[in-house]
Design a protein around this motif. Structure first.
Motif, PDB file in Angstrom:
ATOM      1  N   ALA A 380       0.832  -1.209   0.000  1.00  0.00           N
ATOM      2  CA  ALA A 380       0.000   0.000   0.000  1.00  0.00           C
ATOM      3  C   ALA A 380       0.865   1.258   0.000  1.00  0.00           C
ATOM      4  O   ALA A 380       0.593   2.220  -0.736  1.00  0.00           O
ATOM      5  N   ALA A 381       1.929   1.250   0.814  1.00  0.00           N
ATOM      6  CA  ALA A 381       2.789   2.434   0.925  1.00  0.00           C
ATOM      7  C   ALA A 381       3.548   2.688  -0.373  1.00  0.00           C
ATOM      8  O   ALA A 381       3.686   3.843  -0.806  1.00  0.00           O
ATOM      9  N   VAL A 382       4.040   1.630  -1.004  1.00  0.00           N
ATOM     10  CA  VAL A 382       4.826   1.800  -2.229  1.00  0.00           C
ATOM     11  C   VAL A 382       3.933   2.236  -3.382  1.00  0.00           C
ATOM     12  O   VAL A 382       4.315   3.083  -4.201  1.00  0.00           O
ATOM     13  N   ARG A 383       2.746   1.676  -3.458  1.00  0.00           N
ATOM     14  CA  ARG A 383       1.825   2.095  -4.524  1.00  0.00           C
ATOM     15  C   ARG A 383       1.472   3.579  -4.385  1.00  0.00           C
ATOM     16  O   ARG A 383       1.397   4.309  -5.379  1.00  0.00           O
ATOM     17  N   GLU A 384       1.259   4.010  -3.163  1.00  0.00           N
ATOM     18  CA  GLU A 384       0.964   5.420  -2.935  1.00  0.00           C
ATOM     19  C   GLU A 384       2.162   6.286  -3.323  1.00  0.00           C
ATOM     20  O   GLU A 384       2.004   7.343  -3.945  1.00  0.00           O
ATOM     21  N   ARG A 419       3.963   1.783 -16.294  1.00  0.00           N
ATOM     22  CA  ARG A 419       3.401   0.796 -15.368  1.00  0.00           C
ATOM     23  C   ARG A 419       4.438   0.409 -14.324  1.00  0.00           C
ATOM     24  O   ARG A 419       5.617   0.267 -14.642  1.00  0.00           O
ATOM     25  N   PHE A 420       3.960   0.200 -13.108  1.00  0.00           N
ATOM     26  CA  PHE A 420       4.826  -0.233 -12.012  1.00  0.00           C
ATOM     27  C   PHE A 420       4.597  -1.715 -11.763  1.00  0.00           C
ATOM     28  O   PHE A 420       3.456  -2.147 -11.525  1.00  0.00           O
ATOM     29  N   ILE A 421       5.678  -2.478 -11.820  1.00  0.00           N
ATOM     30  CA  ILE A 421       5.596  -3.919 -11.571  1.00  0.00           C
ATOM     31  C   ILE A 421       6.164  -4.176 -10.182  1.00  0.00           C
ATOM     32  O   ILE A 421       7.365  -4.040  -9.955  1.00  0.00           O
ATOM     33  N   LEU A 422       5.302  -4.548  -9.265  1.00  0.00           N
ATOM     34  CA  LEU A 422       5.680  -4.739  -7.870  1.00  0.00           C
ATOM     35  C   LEU A 422       5.847  -6.226  -7.565  1.00  0.00           C
ATOM     36  O   LEU A 422       5.460  -7.090  -8.361  1.00  0.00           O
ATOM     37  N   PRO A 423       6.423  -6.562  -6.414  1.00  0.00           N
ATOM     38  CA  PRO A 423       6.784  -7.963  -6.136  1.00  0.00           C
ATOM     39  C   PRO A 423       5.632  -8.958  -6.184  1.00  0.00           C
ATOM     40  O   PRO A 423       5.860 -10.139  -6.460  1.00  0.00           O
ATOM     41  N   PRO A 497      18.064   1.077   4.842  1.00  0.00           N
ATOM     42  CA  PRO A 497      17.543   2.451   4.879  1.00  0.00           C
ATOM     43  C   PRO A 497      16.750   2.868   3.648  1.00  0.00           C
ATOM     44  O   PRO A 497      16.309   4.017   3.568  1.00  0.00           O
ATOM     45  N   PHE A 498      16.563   1.951   2.685  1.00  0.00           N
ATOM     46  CA  PHE A 498      15.829   2.329   1.488  1.00  0.00           C
ATOM     47  C   PHE A 498      14.347   2.573   1.781  1.00  0.00           C
ATOM     48  O   PHE A 498      13.764   3.525   1.274  1.00  0.00           O
ATOM     49  N   PHE A 499      13.771   1.704   2.607  1.00  0.00           N
ATOM     50  CA  PHE A 499      12.332   1.834   2.863  1.00  0.00           C
ATOM     51  C   PHE A 499      11.986   1.198   4.204  1.00  0.00           C
ATOM     52  O   PHE A 499      12.461   0.121   4.548  1.00  0.00           O
ATOM     53  N   ASP A 500      11.140   1.886   4.932  1.00  0.00           N
ATOM     54  CA  ASP A 500      10.619   1.395   6.205  1.00  0.00           C
ATOM     55  C   ASP A 500       9.198   1.936   6.336  1.00  0.00           C
ATOM     56  O   ASP A 500       8.998   3.158   6.386  1.00  0.00           O
ATOM     57  N   PRO A 501       8.189   1.065   6.364  1.00  0.00           N
ATOM     58  CA  PRO A 501       6.799   1.541   6.448  1.00  0.00           C
ATOM     59  C   PRO A 501       6.550   2.464   7.630  1.00  0.00           C
ATOM     60  O   PRO A 501       5.614   3.272   7.605  1.00  0.00           O
ATOM     61  N   LYS A 502       7.396   2.370   8.655  1.00  0.00           N
ATOM     62  CA  LYS A 502       7.202   3.183   9.854  1.00  0.00           C
ATOM     63  C   LYS A 502       7.984   4.498   9.803  1.00  0.00           C
ATOM     64  O   LYS A 502       7.862   5.329  10.698  1.00  0.00           O
ATOM     65  N   THR A 507      12.274  10.524   4.768  1.00  0.00           N
ATOM     66  CA  THR A 507      13.271   9.454   4.822  1.00  0.00           C
ATOM     67  C   THR A 507      13.012   8.421   3.736  1.00  0.00           C
ATOM     68  O   THR A 507      13.940   8.004   3.021  1.00  0.00           O
ATOM     69  N   ASN A 508      11.775   7.996   3.568  1.00  0.00           N
ATOM     70  CA  ASN A 508      11.467   6.993   2.547  1.00  0.00           C
ATOM     71  C   ASN A 508      11.631   7.549   1.133  1.00  0.00           C
ATOM     72  O   ASN A 508      12.046   6.829   0.221  1.00  0.00           O
ATOM     73  N   LEU A 509      11.332   8.817   0.949  1.00  0.00           N
ATOM     74  CA  LEU A 509      11.572   9.415  -0.365  1.00  0.00           C
ATOM     75  C   LEU A 509      13.060   9.542  -0.649  1.00  0.00           C
ATOM     76  O   LEU A 509      13.489   9.479  -1.804  1.00  0.00           O
ATOM     77  N   GLY A 510      13.873   9.698   0.394  1.00  0.00           N
ATOM     78  CA  GLY A 510      15.320   9.756   0.212  1.00  0.00           C
ATOM     79  C   GLY A 510      15.913   8.408  -0.142  1.00  0.00           C
ATOM     80  O   GLY A 510      17.018   8.341  -0.693  1.00  0.00           O
ATOM     81  N   GLY A 511      15.214   7.334   0.190  1.00  0.00           N
ATOM     82  CA  GLY A 511      15.682   5.991  -0.131  1.00  0.00           C
ATOM     83  C   GLY A 511      14.973   5.444  -1.356  1.00  0.00           C
ATOM     84  O   GLY A 511      15.359   5.716  -2.502  1.00  0.00           O
ATOM     85  N   LEU A 512      13.899   4.684  -1.122  1.00  0.00           N
ATOM     86  CA  LEU A 512      13.195   4.041  -2.227  1.00  0.00           C
ATOM     87  C   LEU A 512      12.564   5.059  -3.168  1.00  0.00           C
ATOM     88  O   LEU A 512      12.540   4.854  -4.387  1.00  0.00           O
ATOM     89  N   GLY A 513      12.064   6.173  -2.614  1.00  0.00           N
ATOM     90  CA  GLY A 513      11.451   7.177  -3.475  1.00  0.00           C
ATOM     91  C   GLY A 513      12.426   7.719  -4.494  1.00  0.00           C
ATOM     92  O   GLY A 513      12.087   7.898  -5.674  1.00  0.00           O
TER      93      GLY A 513
END
Length: 671
Positions: A380-384, A419-423, A497-502, A507-513
């Motif tokens: 949910a977080a990554v799709r958003e 398109r985004f292909i997720l796991p 540090p790429f992504f943490d739902p919490k 911070t998350n945009l600096g990593g996975l974003g």
């Protein structure tokens, strides 16, 4: 070559199944711009100012004293997360093979557990040794090149003996949704690279000694084996000298491929005395009419060397490849191979060598990894996040007044079609034929698995390429943009540090974003700009006016990045790294546009962005990477990019004279 392999190498080999796409995983060098430390000087990391070296300010304390492991060229954030992922994959395998559960015969777990059980129970290496000796006798009895190549194909299919060529059925990079026949450039043979042996006498000697040991394993005396191996190295050197190493390092990898008709291909391989498609795939007709070839000159040289005069050398190479492929069984049976064994306990060897390193298990392990580690919360977080990034790019493109109205509309259409292909897309259906792969003995099962993998590849001929499936394993710490206008994001890169739902949004945009934004940016770089919104090669989908505007901005950016150095001497190649720098710069602008003037979250973004590219490199590798890697060094990816961001100047009070300062007229912008 190394005689033993580390576990991380096996997992990495799995994930890299000959991809032609833009990944975020850096393969770059450590860049330095500060004064070199004097001998025996202790670095005072507290003296590093954010205003002078933001990368060092954030990462120096963590990197101080951190060196790559023995035999490795690099260590950093990506490698740290990769090491964690390796343990997760091994733990996944361990849970399956030690479970008392009865798995359904159509499940991936059933196949993995049965292969493991067979391997653990198998204790007749002598029988495999006798079989390989018999096959080597068959190789030595061959009387012609054509006969040898036909046998080679069979030994590759069933026994894993690598071939001199790399024929594949792969995604067609010039028309989305289709497969094509492709012959990639061969990097070497018998575990030695052509580039190494062309540059180094030591590498040639190493290759000769390796093949000598393989021949001695099947009872050649040392002098005879040494003589045959030496002649085989001469043959390999001829191929190496005709290999275009720049084709594998081109800034635009797609430009290296050319389409060769089937008739022309048969002419290139005139000494094989059969059609190429017949030899490689057992087919009478090439439904595609030809092949995509990466290094025609290399293939022509291979054909030139396929003469009866060189027949014995080709036999030496095939025997070496056959023995290498079956080393798991043979290292205990021949004295000359004792140094090449894993040296590990059998259980470890089974888990790593048999399952983790077997290409057939990639999709199964990828699906199982996604099921276990890709949570609904992360999904949910990554799709958003993906949609936030899309909306931000939409705003940037809409505001790019240097584009024509038609150009903006075209780019926005491509953005909307991305398109985004997720796991979760890796999760596969059950396969009732899995149980058929379990044969009476462990070696027979391995043969069946190899044959299925080979036959499945051929089965793709004439089929449609499924653009909804990931093109890399979910346990690879990476993400990529594919020219078919898809962005694949793995589960493994969703680790801190790429992504943490919490974690907070900055911070998350600096990593996975930042990584996803980077991959999206590739859709609009100077290479993938040749592909339209449907992912099809169509250079005229943008007007010359818009294309020239992109080129003009890219040239300014290339000059900017070329000003950065490695070890204060070796300059970054701004042209070679143009596509990756474009993607980094675009990602930064996209994320800053999301966070606007939220200084707290912008600060979190800047700092975690720097953390993700923390790395240490062996100096020689740092220099070599400037030629071989399309990414800028990690430090450049941080400092050079952020020096163009106005909000970065404001938050960290960057002034003229500071190391991070760049005069406004010299700054570059993606949009």
């Amino acid at each position: 070559m190394k005689k033993t392999k580390r576990i991380i190498s096996f997992i990495s080999a799995l994930a890299v199944i000959s991809g032609m796409f833009y990944g975020c995983t850096p393969d770059s060098a450590k860049e330095t711009s500060a004064e070199p430390a004097a001998a025996h000087q202790v670095l005072d990391v507290s003296a590093i100012r954010a205003q002078d070296d933001f990368y060092g300010y954030i990462n120096a304390e963590h990197l101080l004293g951190t060196l790559p492991a023995y035999g490795e060229m690099t260590w950093g954030t990506f490698e740290e997360v990769d090491a964690q992922t390796v343990q997760e994959v091994l733990g996944l395998i361990s849970d399956i093979v030690t479970s008392e559960k009865e798995y359904e015969p159509d499940s991936a777990e059933y196949l993995i557990k049965n292969v493991y059980d067979q391997a653990m129970a198998y204790d007749d290496n002598a029988a495999v040794y006798s079989e390989v000796r018999r096959l080597c006798d068959k190789i030595n009895s061959v009387g012609s090149i054509g006969e040898l190549m036909e046998l080679w194909k069979k030994l590759y299919r069933s026994y894993g003996a690598n071939t001199p060529f790399l024929p594949m059925v792969r995604q067609k990079y010039f028309k989305s949704g289709e497969f094509a026949l492709l012959i990639d450039q061969s990097k070497g043979m018998c575990g030695n690279s052509y580039e190494d042996i062309s540059d180094s006498d030591e590498a040639c000697i190493s290759m000769k000694n390796y093949m000598r040991d393989m021949l001695m394993a099947i009872s050649y005396d040392k002098d005879t084996a040494d003589s045959k191996a030496k002649q085989a190295v001469y043959l390999a050197l001829e191929i190496a000298r005709s290999t275009d190493f720049s084709a594998g390092k081109a800034a635009n990898p797609f430009a290296a491929f050319e389409f060769v008709s089937e008739e022309d291909m048969n002419g290139i391989f005139s000494n094989l005395d059969t059609s190429v498609v017949k030899l490689f795939f057992g087919l009478d007709e090439n439904t595609y009419g030809g092949w995509y070839v990466k290094d025609r000159g290399q293939l022509e040289k291979m054909n030139e060397m396929m003469t009866e005069e060189n027949l014995e050398s080709w036999k030496t190479i095939l025997i070496s490849e056959l023995v290498t492929a079956n080393m798991e069984f043979l290292s205990t049976e021949a004295d000359s191979l004792s140094e090449y064994g894993s040296g590990e306990e059998k259980e470890y060897s089974v888990c790593v060598n048999t399952i983790a390193s077997n290409l057939f298990f990639v999709n199964d392990l990828s699906a199982l990894y996604a099921e276990k580690y890709y949570t609904a919360e992360a999904d949910a977080a990554v799709r958003e996040m993906c949609e936030q990034l899309r909306q931000s790019y939409r705003e940037l493109i809409s505001g790019a007044d240097w584009l024509t109205d038609d150009g903006r509309k075209a780019l926005l259409k491509k953005l909307d079609n991305m398109r985004f292909i997720l796991p979760d897309a890796a999760v596969s259906e059950t396969d009732p034929t899995r149980a058929e792969l379990i044969k009476e003995s462990y070696p027979q099962t391995l043969h069946a698995i190899r044959e299925r993998y080979y036959d499945d590849n051929i089965g793709n001929i004439g089929a449609k390429f499924d653009m909804t499936r990931p093109i890399m394993a979910t346990y690879e710490v990476n993400a990529n943009y594919n020219p078919n206008n898809t962005v694949t994001i793995t589960a493994a890169i969703m680790h801190a540090p790429f992504f943490d739902p919490k974690a907070d949004i900055g911070t998350n945009l600096g990593g996975l974003g930042a990584i996803i934004g980077h991959e999206m940016g590739h859709g609009f770089d100077t290479m993938c700009m040749d592909y339209n919104e449907n992912g099809e090669y169509a250079p005229d989908w943008l007007s010359d006016t818009d294309r020239n505007a992109f080129v003009e901005r890219a040239e300014k950016m290339q000059g900017y990045f070329s000003g950065f150095t490695v070890l204060d001497i070796y300059h970054v190649d701004g042209e070679k790294t143009s596509g990756e720098n474009y993607a980094d710069l675009g990602s930064m602008e996209c994320i800053v546009n999301i966070l606007k003037d939220d200084k707290e979250q912008l600060k979190n973004y800047f700092e975690n962005y720097a953390v993700t590219y923390a790395e240490t490199r062996v100096d020689s590798y740092a220099i070599d990477a400037l030629e071989s890697d399309e990414h800028s060094p990690g430090k450049v990816r941080v400092n050079a990019v952020l020096s163009n961001c106005e909000m970065f100047y404001e938050i960290y009070n960057i002034k003229e004279g500071d190391g991070m300062y760049c005069a406004p007229e010299e700054r570059v912008s993606r949009w």
